[in-house]
Design a protein around this motif. Sequence first.
Motif, PDB file in Angstrom:
ATOM      1  N   PHE A  24       0.849  -1.178   0.000  1.00 31.10           N
ATOM      2  CA  PHE A  24       0.000   0.000   0.000  1.00 31.10           C
ATOM      3  C   PHE A  24       0.883   1.226   0.000  1.00 31.10           C
ATOM      4  O   PHE A  24       1.894   1.262   0.694  1.00 31.10           O
ATOM      5  N   HIS A  25       0.512   2.209  -0.785  1.00 32.39           N
ATOM      6  CA  HIS A  25       1.289   3.437  -0.756  1.00 32.39           C
ATOM      7  C   HIS A  25       0.481   4.522  -0.073  1.00 32.39           C
ATOM      8  O   HIS A  25      -0.649   4.810  -0.474  1.00 32.39           O
ATOM      9  N   GLU A  31       0.387   7.671  -0.079  1.00 34.71           N
ATOM     10  CA  GLU A  31      -0.061   8.855  -0.811  1.00 34.71           C
ATOM     11  C   GLU A  31      -1.200   8.551  -1.774  1.00 34.71           C
ATOM     12  O   GLU A  31      -1.866   9.455  -2.260  1.00 34.71           O
ATOM     13  N   LEU A  32      -1.397   7.295  -2.094  1.00 31.21           N
ATOM     14  CA  LEU A  32      -2.436   6.955  -3.060  1.00 31.21           C
ATOM     15  C   LEU A  32      -3.767   6.765  -2.349  1.00 31.21           C
ATOM     16  O   LEU A  32      -3.812   6.454  -1.166  1.00 31.21           O
ATOM     17  N   GLU A  88      -6.979   3.617  -5.665  1.00 27.19           N
ATOM     18  CA  GLU A  88      -5.729   3.393  -6.404  1.00 27.19           C
ATOM     19  C   GLU A  88      -4.939   2.251  -5.796  1.00 27.19           C
ATOM     20  O   GLU A  88      -4.364   1.419  -6.501  1.00 27.19           O
ATOM     21  N   PHE A 122      -6.079  -1.287  -6.780  1.00 28.13           N
ATOM     22  CA  PHE A 122      -5.575  -1.750  -8.071  1.00 28.13           C
ATOM     23  C   PHE A 122      -4.091  -2.102  -7.995  1.00 28.13           C
ATOM     24  O   PHE A 122      -3.654  -3.132  -8.497  1.00 28.13           O
ATOM     25  N   LEU A 123      -3.331  -1.233  -7.355  1.00 31.66           N
ATOM     26  CA  LEU A 123      -1.894  -1.463  -7.236  1.00 31.66           C
ATOM     27  C   LEU A 123      -1.621  -2.760  -6.475  1.00 31.66           C
ATOM     28  O   LEU A 123      -0.848  -3.611  -6.909  1.00 31.66           O
TER      29      LEU A 123
END
Lengths: 444, 275
Positions: free
Chosen positions: A113-114, A116-117, A121, A124-125
């Motif tokens: 997990f990022h 900032e996203l 988003e 999907f990532l």
Amino acid sequence: MLPLDLAIRVSGLSKQYTIGVRARRHDTVREQMTAAVKSFFRDGFRRAPSQTHLALDDVSFDVRRGQVVGIIGGNGAGKSTLLKILSRVTAPSTGHAQIRGRVGALLEVGSGFHPELTGRENVFLNGAMLGMTRAEVRRKFDEILDFSEIHQFIDTPVKRYSSGMYVRLAFAVAAHLEPDILIVDEALAVGDFAFQRKCLGQLQNQAGSGRTVLFVSHNIGAIRMLCQRCLLLRSGRLVLDGPVDDVIERYIQDVASRRRSSGTTLQPDVGDGFVLHPRDPVADLTLFCGDAMKFDFDVEAPRPLGDRTVGIGIKVTTPSGEPLVSMDSVVQRAGGIRGDAARWNVRCDLGRLPLNVGTYFVWVFVNVYVNNTVKQYAQFSNAFAVHVLEHDVFGWGTSLPRPRYWGPLYWAPQWRFTPQDRVDGVAADAAMKETLACRDYSAS
Amino acid sequence: MDALRVSTIQPSHRLLDLELRTLWEFRELLGFLIWRDIKVRYRQTVVGILWFALQPILATIIFTLVFGRFARLPSQGIPYAVFAYAAVVPWHFFAQAVTRGVNSMIAERHLISKVFFPRLLLPVGVVVAGLVDFSVGFLVLGAMLAWYDIPLTASILLTPLFLLLAVATALAVVSWLAPLNVRYRDVSYTMPFLLQIWMFATPVAYSVELVPVRWRWLYGLNPMAGVVEGFRWAWLGTAPPTPSLLAASATGVVILLVIGVIIFHRMERTFADAI
């Protein structure tokens, strides 16, 4: 060649770590050179014995397609290493494994997990990271969203999420992976309790739909609920492979036999002369939630105690050291030690003290009471440790929530539920009607 | 349902087996990594992607002052600012790609220790994402050309070729240094220094004409010299790079890249243990 009915065949798998590197790790070339020069002056050209640690030692087993296999074992037993190798995060040192079909591995919830996203988003990532195609994620997106229950935050960057929301979303993605083989490591030990149950249910669905699942957990309840078959690892070796109940039984014995083999003598940290001798095998108790607890030790007195009854006190503290409960034989009017015997055996049966999971500490006191005021002869701080392991106390399907949420104790009170007024104001229950039927005689 | 592929997990694989099939299976992830990188890089900054345009512009201003005004270096008849900027942009792309590529393993260490995917995607993603910034730099170059009234020529069509060489060079360096950086963090400390030396060994701030002819062949060893000269030629119409030297350094890059990828692939299997 892998027989058609097998999903996984593991043959002689080992993983060796050089612990020298881990113990004194040299992160820069300079440190490494200094260390090399030092060891040269110490050992000359003799080759330093390489210190290695076998995290996994010659493990072999087969898993049939559609089988749900639990893997249990203590810390450092090699469970996670095994899963890391099977999910190809790292390579084995020797041996090999054959795997049929696509592997979906969930070694940690939310890795990838990022912050900032946004939630959307990240779905999907993370899906792509776990091996889903974009089309697959799109198809399942609504399901994932429903499962995570965070609809209104889905377009917010996840750095603004609470940790609970984060975990929900992360698990929701992973729970909707549809790999041929699902590998799950301890992923359920997060999130709130209701959600944990939901995840477990989802895993059960997956298991029920003919998917091969490898599941590592400390949660015996979850293992029992999900798996038919279980592997027990100890120090990197596969010790037992069989029906889940037999293997769990052995694991419990295993844990119990690891209790410290006694013989140690404890000196008091306050007071003089008294000595405590824990008897085999009681020092450092390991038990499952809901098990009975007993202490058995000898107290050696430095001098005859005379006529006055000397009480033995026991205090149990929480893992963070706060007193949880105390008991004292004299206060309880249950006797104590007295007279001129130099050594007394003390047995204290606490019964089923309702301790939740965690490590508790037990202090032992030797007390005399003069006019109901305590005078302490000796205090043995942290004389014993009690490790309470997860167990499904209430037969509820999974073990209790962590003490962090649930408190250090659990309790089973008597409950009674009586319906009261219905929404339209009409009493519903017979007991209720009876109450209403009471006549007020004060009027007459 | 019996068509499921059986894969084997073993201690090592054949040296030249790059498992291209796995790479192909994860192609979507590469797309996502690139997209994430672009999306995240300038989040919570005020000027956003303009940062990329800004950095080369600032470097160019300094070069123009020091080398153009004070040292009065010749610039093949082109205004020095444009002359420098046309080289600073590809150089900056390269330097960024190398720095971020080499550090990409460390930056994503939590992923590497928990999730399987071909590790090569990380540096490739970072390098490709840099191309977006790069194109912003070129928009600025276009504006400068219009301002100074410098005509474009057909050679501009060869830009992708030099860009490809820059990408390949960056990836070659990264594929050698990134695995090393996983074990020895010294590499990431050395990077800025190494890149600075490399920059001065590349005709970014000066013209290659200043180099004595008998040393020019040495520049052929430096693929970035070819890239920079090539860009200047394509956009400003300066002297073209020597084709034979360019071909030689390109061949060298390809060889280094292939060996680098093989090394990388060999070492990536235990990145999770060392990182």
